[in-house]
Design a protein around this motif. Structure first.
Motif, PDB file in Angstrom:
ATOM      1  N   ILE A 139       6.682  -3.217   2.748  1.00  0.00           N
ATOM      2  CA  ILE A 139       5.668  -4.067   2.135  1.00  0.00           C
ATOM      3  C   ILE A 139       4.428  -4.009   3.011  1.00  0.00           C
ATOM      4  CG2 ILE A 139       5.025  -6.435   1.538  1.00  0.00           C
ATOM      5  CD1 ILE A 139       7.985  -6.971   0.974  1.00  0.00           C
ATOM      6  N   ARG A 140       3.297  -3.734   2.416  1.00  0.00           N
ATOM      7  CA  ARG A 140       2.035  -3.709   3.147  1.00  0.00           C
ATOM      8  C   ARG A 140       1.177  -4.891   2.717  1.00  0.00           C
ATOM      9  NH1 ARG A 140       0.167   1.061   5.680  1.00  0.00           N
ATOM     10  NH2 ARG A 140       1.803   2.658   5.805  1.00  0.00           N
ATOM     11  N   CYS A 141       0.482  -5.474   3.702  1.00  0.00           N
ATOM     12  CA  CYS A 141      -0.433  -6.592   3.436  1.00  0.00           C
ATOM     13  C   CYS A 141      -1.863  -6.099   3.668  1.00  0.00           C
ATOM     14  CB  CYS A 141      -0.114  -7.772   4.353  1.00  0.00           C
ATOM     15  SG  CYS A 141      -1.169  -9.215   4.055  1.00  0.00           S
ATOM     16  N   TRP A 142      -2.730  -6.301   2.659  1.00  0.00           N
ATOM     17  CA  TRP A 142      -4.094  -5.787   2.692  1.00  0.00           C
ATOM     18  C   TRP A 142      -5.108  -6.927   2.664  1.00  0.00           C
ATOM     19  CZ3 TRP A 142      -4.238  -0.349   2.634  1.00  0.00           C
ATOM     20  CH2 TRP A 142      -3.041   0.277   2.256  1.00  0.00           C
ATOM     21  N   ASP A 143      -6.193  -6.744   3.398  1.00  0.00           N
ATOM     22  CA  ASP A 143      -7.323  -7.663   3.326  1.00  0.00           C
ATOM     23  C   ASP A 143      -8.164  -7.258   2.112  1.00  0.00           C
ATOM     24  OD1 ASP A 143      -9.174  -9.700   4.948  1.00  0.00           O
ATOM     25  OD2 ASP A 143     -10.439  -8.115   4.104  1.00  0.00           O
ATOM     26  N   VAL A 144      -8.374  -8.221   1.191  1.00  0.00           N
ATOM     27  CA  VAL A 144      -9.040  -7.893  -0.064  1.00  0.00           C
ATOM     28  C   VAL A 144     -10.518  -7.571   0.150  1.00  0.00           C
ATOM     29  CG1 VAL A 144      -9.679  -8.792  -2.347  1.00  0.00           C
ATOM     30  CG2 VAL A 144      -7.395  -9.235  -1.422  1.00  0.00           C
ATOM     31  N   ILE A 145     -11.155  -8.224   1.100  1.00  0.00           N
ATOM     32  CA  ILE A 145     -12.579  -7.991   1.328  1.00  0.00           C
ATOM     33  C   ILE A 145     -12.830  -6.621   1.946  1.00  0.00           C
ATOM     34  CG2 ILE A 145     -14.667  -8.813   2.480  1.00  0.00           C
ATOM     35  CD1 ILE A 145     -13.656 -10.597   0.207  1.00  0.00           C
ATOM     36  N   SER A 146     -12.083  -6.284   3.000  1.00  0.00           N
ATOM     37  CA  SER A 146     -12.316  -5.029   3.710  1.00  0.00           C
ATOM     38  C   SER A 146     -11.513  -3.858   3.152  1.00  0.00           C
ATOM     39  CB  SER A 146     -11.981  -5.195   5.196  1.00  0.00           C
ATOM     40  OG  SER A 146     -10.572  -5.408   5.373  1.00  0.00           O
ATOM     41  N   GLY A 147     -10.389  -4.153   2.496  1.00  0.00           N
ATOM     42  CA  GLY A 147      -9.524  -3.100   1.991  1.00  0.00           C
ATOM     43  C   GLY A 147      -8.622  -2.507   3.050  1.00  0.00           C
TER      44      GLY A 147
END
Length: 579
Positions: A332-340
């Motif tokens: 499972i990967r967690c991504w920052d929506v603003i920076s990608g």
């Protein structure tokens, strides 16, 4: 004419509730009150309306009551005079004036003259009036008179004994009055509240409830909305000028945009809670974050690259600032929506992860594992809880309720597990055929279950029974997903292997629309929680279609919650890819 108002005099301002807003109590005597005069109404019918069920006197009184409530006292008084129908009989007007003037014994005497009051109501009303008399006497330090009122007027009523004891305590200690909330009030405001309390006792034929007309109109609008088969409009769009009736054009049914950035089958789509983003995942081992612009057009914001296998599903954090992506039996990967950027990777030695989701408070995540267990971690990856055994299948949806208390997962081919985390209690929903996916309603009360037999069942989680069934879509080989959507989740949408999107009415079960356009199996659909008129569908043809209304994009029709954005009811539904 006797009782009429001369031209030189202003119209009468009659007493209205709340009384504190009216100056009708300023009359010094009953003679100052000009009563409504009956006009020549011999030709007037006793009923109005085409069906003859609306009693004219009641109708006029309710309008009069509404006028006073809205502050139109002169107009209300003129309506009473012109119609010849007084809002209240003379003895009731006298009673209200006596209450506002603090003439408690007189008001008790008048109370017994008012018609339509039973003995219980009279006793309860007398108690309220005499209690206020008792308190007023104590404030004036007339202790003996107060005791006399308590012993000889209140006690003989033989009701509310505990309150009588509290009042007696006020004689011993003035602090008791403060504890009872009866001290330090403005006299006029206090008496206004007394009339409010009396209104709760009196039948509507004696004292018409406040805002009765508004209540009737709202009920009429509710009926129109509830009987509107295609209703998908905000309450702010309802009008009193004409009967409400939505058409099929209020349901998203036209392709407004085709998104073609994926290079392989698109397995999953999900709008963010506030509806400003759409996330998609694909067999091409990527996920994409799309931004919903103010004009309703979607643009690519980030392409999320890093998985080594197809991406089964995505899951938005409660604040929509982060996104989880789950690879097929991978990590499972967690991504920052603003920076990608990928900010964290979650994995467990010896097993792979197949589904994922967020805690409702955003302080942790959960996942289904290939060893059929369900695990919960904090944001740093520390394991908090783990349920082992037959908890989830290799390909399984998983969900958590908005209070974080219940986990829901497919535990066997034809069974769904409801796990109470606090009570450590389990319940099981047994279906008649193999379950392929499910979706949880935003109020936590219903579960939409897709079956291998080409049926979708709506389960009540309170009664644990099927309340509706939806048929018509096609499913033979793949996992097909459905969702709730539209105004108050009135509609059910689903993908289908015949390349179409299907939409049913949630309560009638009627198939309303089938939407052609795709050229492969439609795997997943998502209804924008921030826009009633936007629906997304993901397909094996490598595209995502954005559906809207036929006449315009309706970007202005955004659903706003009290805090400025509309969440999906704080329900976090998390699924995976294909079978």
């Amino acid at each position: 004419m006797g009782g009429s108002i001369e031209d030189s005099e202003p119209p009468l301002k009659r007493l209205k509730l709340p009384v504190g807003e009216s100056n009708s109590c300023a009359h010094d005597s009953l003679e100052d009150v000009v009563m409504a005069r009956p006009l020549d109404s011999e030709g007037d019918s006793e009923t109005i309306g085409s069906r003859g069920v609306i009693k004219r006197p009641e109708f006029i009184k309710i309008i009069t009551r509404a006028l006073y409530s809205l502050g139109y006292e002169k107009t209300g008084a003129l309506l009473e005079e012109e119609s010849g129908i007084p809002l209240y009989p003379s003895e009731f007007n006298l009673f209200m004036k006596q209450v506002m003037d603090g003439k408690w014994d007189d008001s008790v005497a008048t109370l017994h003259k008012i018609r339509h009051l039973d003995e219980t109501t009279v006793k309860s009303a007398c108690f309220i009036l005499l209690e206020q008399k008792f308190i007023d006497l104590l404030k004036m330090e007339k202790v003996n008179a107060a005791l006399d009122t308590l012993r000889n007027q209140i006690v003989p009523l033989r009701i509310n004994v505990s309150r009588v004891h509290d009042l007696a305590s006020c004689v011993v200690s003035p602090l008791w009055c403060a504890n009872l909330g009866v001290s330090g009030q403005n006299a006029l405001m206090s008496r206004s509240k007394i009339l409010d309390e009396l209104q709760k006792l009196f039948p509507a034929c004696v004292m018409i409830p406040e805002k009765r007309l508004e209540h009737l109109v709202e009920k009429a609008l509710d009926v129109q909305r509830d009987t509107c088969q295609f209703h998908n409009a905000l309450d702010s769009e309802l009008t009193l000028y004409s009967d409400h009736n939505c058409g099929r054009n209020h349901i998203p049914s036209k392709t407004l945009q085709v998104l073609q950035e994926h290079t392989d089958e698109v397995w999953f789509v999900q709008f963010s809670h506030h509806g400003k983003y759409l996330a998609s995942s694909s067999k091409d081992q990527t996920a994409i974050v799309w931004e919903v612009n103010d004009d309703g057009h979607l643009t690519l914001k980030h392409r999320l690259i890093g998985h080594q296998k197809p991406v089964l599903s995505v899951s938005w954090s409660p604040d929509d600032k982060q996104l989880l992506t789950c690879g097929e039996e991978e990590v499972i990967r967690c991504w920052d929506v603003i920076s990608g950027e990928c900010v964290r990777i979650y994995e467990k030695t010896g097993v792979d992860l197949i589904s994922c989701g967020w805690f409702p408070d955003g302080k942790g995540i959960f996942a289904g594992l290939t060893d059929k267990s369900i695990c919960l971690w904090d944001l740093e990856g520390k394991e908090l809880e783990c349920w082992k055994g037959q908890r989830t299948l290799k390909i399984s949806d998983i969900a958590i309720t908005s209070d974080g208390k219940r986990m829901i997962s497919i535990c066997r081919d034809s069974a769904i597990l409801l796990l109470d985390r606090e009570a450590k209690f389990e319940r099981v929903i047994e279906e008649e055929d193999v379950i392929t996916s499910f979706s949880l309603s935003k109020d936590n009360k219903f579960l939409l279950v897709n079956l291998i037999n080409q049926e979708i069942h709506l389960w009540s989680l309170e009664d644990l029974k099927v309340v509706s069934k939806f048929k018509g879509h096609k499913r033979a080989r793949f996992v097909i997903r459905s969702c709730f959507g539209g105004f108050e989740q009135t509609f059910i949408a689903s993908g289908s292997e015949d390349s179409q999107v299907y939409i049913w009415h949630r309560y009638s079960g009627e198939l309303l629309l089938s939407l052609p356009g795709h050229s492969g199996a439609v795997n997943c659909v998502s209804w924008n929680p921030g826009n009633l008129y936007m629906l997304a569908s993901a397909c094996d043809d490598r595209t995502i279609r954005i559906w809207g209304l036929k006449h315009h994009l309706n970007a202005k029709h955004k659903v706003q919650s009290q805090n400025g954005s509309q969440s999906n009811g704080n329900i976090y539904h998390h699924c995976n890819g294909t079978s």
